[in-house]
Write an enzyme that holds these catalytic residues in place. Structure first.
Site, PDB file in Angstrom:
ATOM      1  N   ASN A 126      46.089 -15.623  -0.199  1.00  0.00           N
ATOM      2  CA  ASN A 126      45.049 -16.477   0.376  1.00  0.00           C
ATOM      3  C   ASN A 126      44.185 -15.684   1.355  1.00  0.00           C
ATOM      4  O   ASN A 126      44.684 -14.861   2.124  1.00  0.00           O
ATOM      5  CB  ASN A 126      45.625 -17.746   1.012  1.00  0.00           C
ATOM      6  CG  ASN A 126      46.723 -17.500   2.018  1.00  0.00           C
ATOM      7  OD1 ASN A 126      47.473 -16.530   1.912  1.00  0.00           O
ATOM      8  ND2 ASN A 126      46.839 -18.374   3.005  1.00  0.00           N
ATOM      9  N   GLU A 175      41.359 -16.418   4.151  1.00  0.00           N
ATOM     10  CA  GLU A 175      40.703 -17.464   4.940  1.00  0.00           C
ATOM     11  C   GLU A 175      39.408 -16.928   5.551  1.00  0.00           C
ATOM     12  O   GLU A 175      39.112 -15.732   5.484  1.00  0.00           O
ATOM     13  CB  GLU A 175      41.673 -17.974   6.016  1.00  0.00           C
ATOM     14  CG  GLU A 175      42.906 -18.607   5.375  1.00  0.00           C
ATOM     15  CD  GLU A 175      43.877 -19.230   6.378  1.00  0.00           C
ATOM     16  OE1 GLU A 175      43.726 -19.020   7.603  1.00  0.00           O
ATOM     17  OE2 GLU A 175      44.806 -19.932   5.915  1.00  0.00           O
ATOM     18  N   CYS A 186      42.344 -19.920  -1.923  1.00  0.00           N
ATOM     19  CA  CYS A 186      43.798 -19.900  -2.117  1.00  0.00           C
ATOM     20  C   CYS A 186      44.235 -18.669  -2.908  1.00  0.00           C
ATOM     21  O   CYS A 186      43.474 -18.115  -3.710  1.00  0.00           O
ATOM     22  CB  CYS A 186      44.249 -21.134  -2.895  1.00  0.00           C
ATOM     23  SG  CYS A 186      44.016 -22.695  -2.044  1.00  0.00           S
ATOM     24  N   GLU A 215      46.246 -18.459  -5.475  1.00  0.00           N
ATOM     25  CA  GLU A 215      46.235 -18.628  -6.929  1.00  0.00           C
ATOM     26  C   GLU A 215      44.858 -18.319  -7.497  1.00  0.00           C
ATOM     27  O   GLU A 215      44.719 -17.628  -8.509  1.00  0.00           O
ATOM     28  CB  GLU A 215      46.611 -20.068  -7.317  1.00  0.00           C
ATOM     29  CG  GLU A 215      48.020 -20.483  -6.926  1.00  0.00           C
ATOM     30  CD  GLU A 215      48.099 -21.129  -5.549  1.00  0.00           C
ATOM     31  OE1 GLU A 215      47.376 -20.681  -4.628  1.00  0.00           O
ATOM     32  OE2 GLU A 215      48.882 -22.076  -5.404  1.00  0.00           O
ATOM     33  N   CYS A 269      47.706 -26.297  -4.832  1.00  0.00           N
ATOM     34  CA  CYS A 269      46.834 -27.426  -4.490  1.00  0.00           C
ATOM     35  C   CYS A 269      46.096 -27.902  -5.746  1.00  0.00           C
ATOM     36  O   CYS A 269      46.095 -27.226  -6.784  1.00  0.00           O
ATOM     37  CB  CYS A 269      45.847 -27.029  -3.404  1.00  0.00           C
ATOM     38  SG  CYS A 269      44.493 -25.997  -3.985  1.00  0.00           S
ATOM     39  N   CYS A 294      43.507 -25.476  -7.287  1.00  0.00           N
ATOM     40  CA  CYS A 294      44.114 -24.358  -8.027  1.00  0.00           C
ATOM     41  C   CYS A 294      44.686 -24.831  -9.359  1.00  0.00           C
ATOM     42  O   CYS A 294      44.601 -24.124 -10.361  1.00  0.00           O
ATOM     43  CB  CYS A 294      45.194 -23.685  -7.181  1.00  0.00           C
ATOM     44  SG  CYS A 294      44.485 -22.763  -5.800  1.00  0.00           S
TER      45      CYS A 294
HETATM   46  N1  THU Z   1      46.892 -22.175   0.091  1.00  0.00           N
HETATM   47  C1  THU Z   1      47.026 -21.382  -1.015  1.00  0.00           C
HETATM   48  O1  THU Z   1      46.813 -20.164  -0.960  1.00  0.00           O
HETATM   49  N2  THU Z   1      47.398 -21.969  -2.177  1.00  0.00           N
HETATM   50  C2  THU Z   1      47.596 -23.311  -2.341  1.00  0.00           C
HETATM   51  O2  THU Z   1      47.792 -23.765  -3.459  1.00  0.00           O
HETATM   52  C3  THU Z   1      47.579 -24.191  -1.186  1.00  0.00           C
HETATM   53  C4  THU Z   1      47.151 -23.598   0.091  1.00  0.00           C
HETATM   54  C5  THU Z   1      46.441 -21.566   1.334  1.00  0.00           C
HETATM   55  C6  THU Z   1      45.074 -21.973   1.761  1.00  0.00           C
HETATM   56  C7  THU Z   1      45.118 -21.708   3.245  1.00  0.00           C
HETATM   57  O3  THU Z   1      44.804 -20.359   3.477  1.00  0.00           O
HETATM   58  C8  THU Z   1      46.584 -21.940   3.609  1.00  0.00           C
HETATM   59  O4  THU Z   1      47.302 -21.918   2.390  1.00  0.00           O
HETATM   60  C9  THU Z   1      46.850 -23.256   4.311  1.00  0.00           C
HETATM   61  O5  THU Z   1      46.327 -24.308   3.595  1.00  0.00           O
END
Ligand code: THU
Length: 163
Positions: free
Chosen positions: A62, A64, A73, A75, A112, A115
């Site tokens: 991930n 940000e 994310c 994925e 999520c 994704c």
């Molecule tokens: N996140 C992912 O990388 N994958 C997911 O399927 C759900 C959430 C990340 C996004 C963000 O950087 C952190 O987790 C908190 O939501």
């Protein structure tokens, strides 16, 4: 009115050693990918690793951003990277795990909705199942034969053809 029932099939595995060797390698690649996360806002590190039909493993984490919705994310970082580096090479399997730098432990993290949407489209595009392994409970992995299982009744690109 008819009442319908939906059954989801998946396996629960309690250790990495319970997986075949190629999947153990994939899970370890996802674990390693967690450490490349850029997640200063959530402190929640996620790693995804994909096994491609050419034998390559493509991983992502991930990423940000201070403008929160601009982040992505793990994925999607991994799937978009695989598709842009190896166009039309099928993705066979994916593994996703999270990690807490605070506790030093791997954490459950189900993909999520956004994704899932992206993974399903690649599965449909390649007309070949993408196996999915996720750490879904503390110390427990779930293994799905295809990502479609996680996204029943989703929006699919075929709908656009009706326009
Ligand atoms: N996140 C992912 O990388 N994958 C997911 O399927 C759900 C959430 C990340 C996004 C963000 O950087 C952190 O987790 C908190 O939501």
């Amino acid at each position: 009115m008819t009442q319908q029932h939906l059954t989801l099939t998946y396996e629960r595995l309690h250790s990495i050693e319970a997986f075949p060797t190629d999947e153990q390698t994939l899970i370890r690649a996802a674990q390693a990918a967690c450490h490349t996360a850029y997640a200063p806002y959530s402190g929640f590190w996620v790693g995804a690793a994909l096994l491609l039909a050419n034998g390559e493993i493509v991983s992502g984490s991930n990423q940000e951003n201070g403008a929160y919705p601009s982040g992505l994310c793990a994925e999607r970082v991994a799937f978009f990277q695989a598709s842009s580096r190896y166009k039309d090479v099928p993705i066979l399997k994916a593994a996703v795990v999270a990690y807490s730098p605070q506790s030093g432990k791997h954490l459950p993290a189900n993909p999520c909705g956004g994704c899932r949407q992206v993974m399903v489209e690649y599965e449909q595009k390649q007309a070949q199942d993408i196996g999915l392994i996720i750490l879904a409970e503390p110390e427990v992995y779930y293994r799905f034969e295809r990502v479609q299982t996680l996204m029943p009744f989703g929006f699919v690109a075929d709908f656009l053809k009706q326009a």
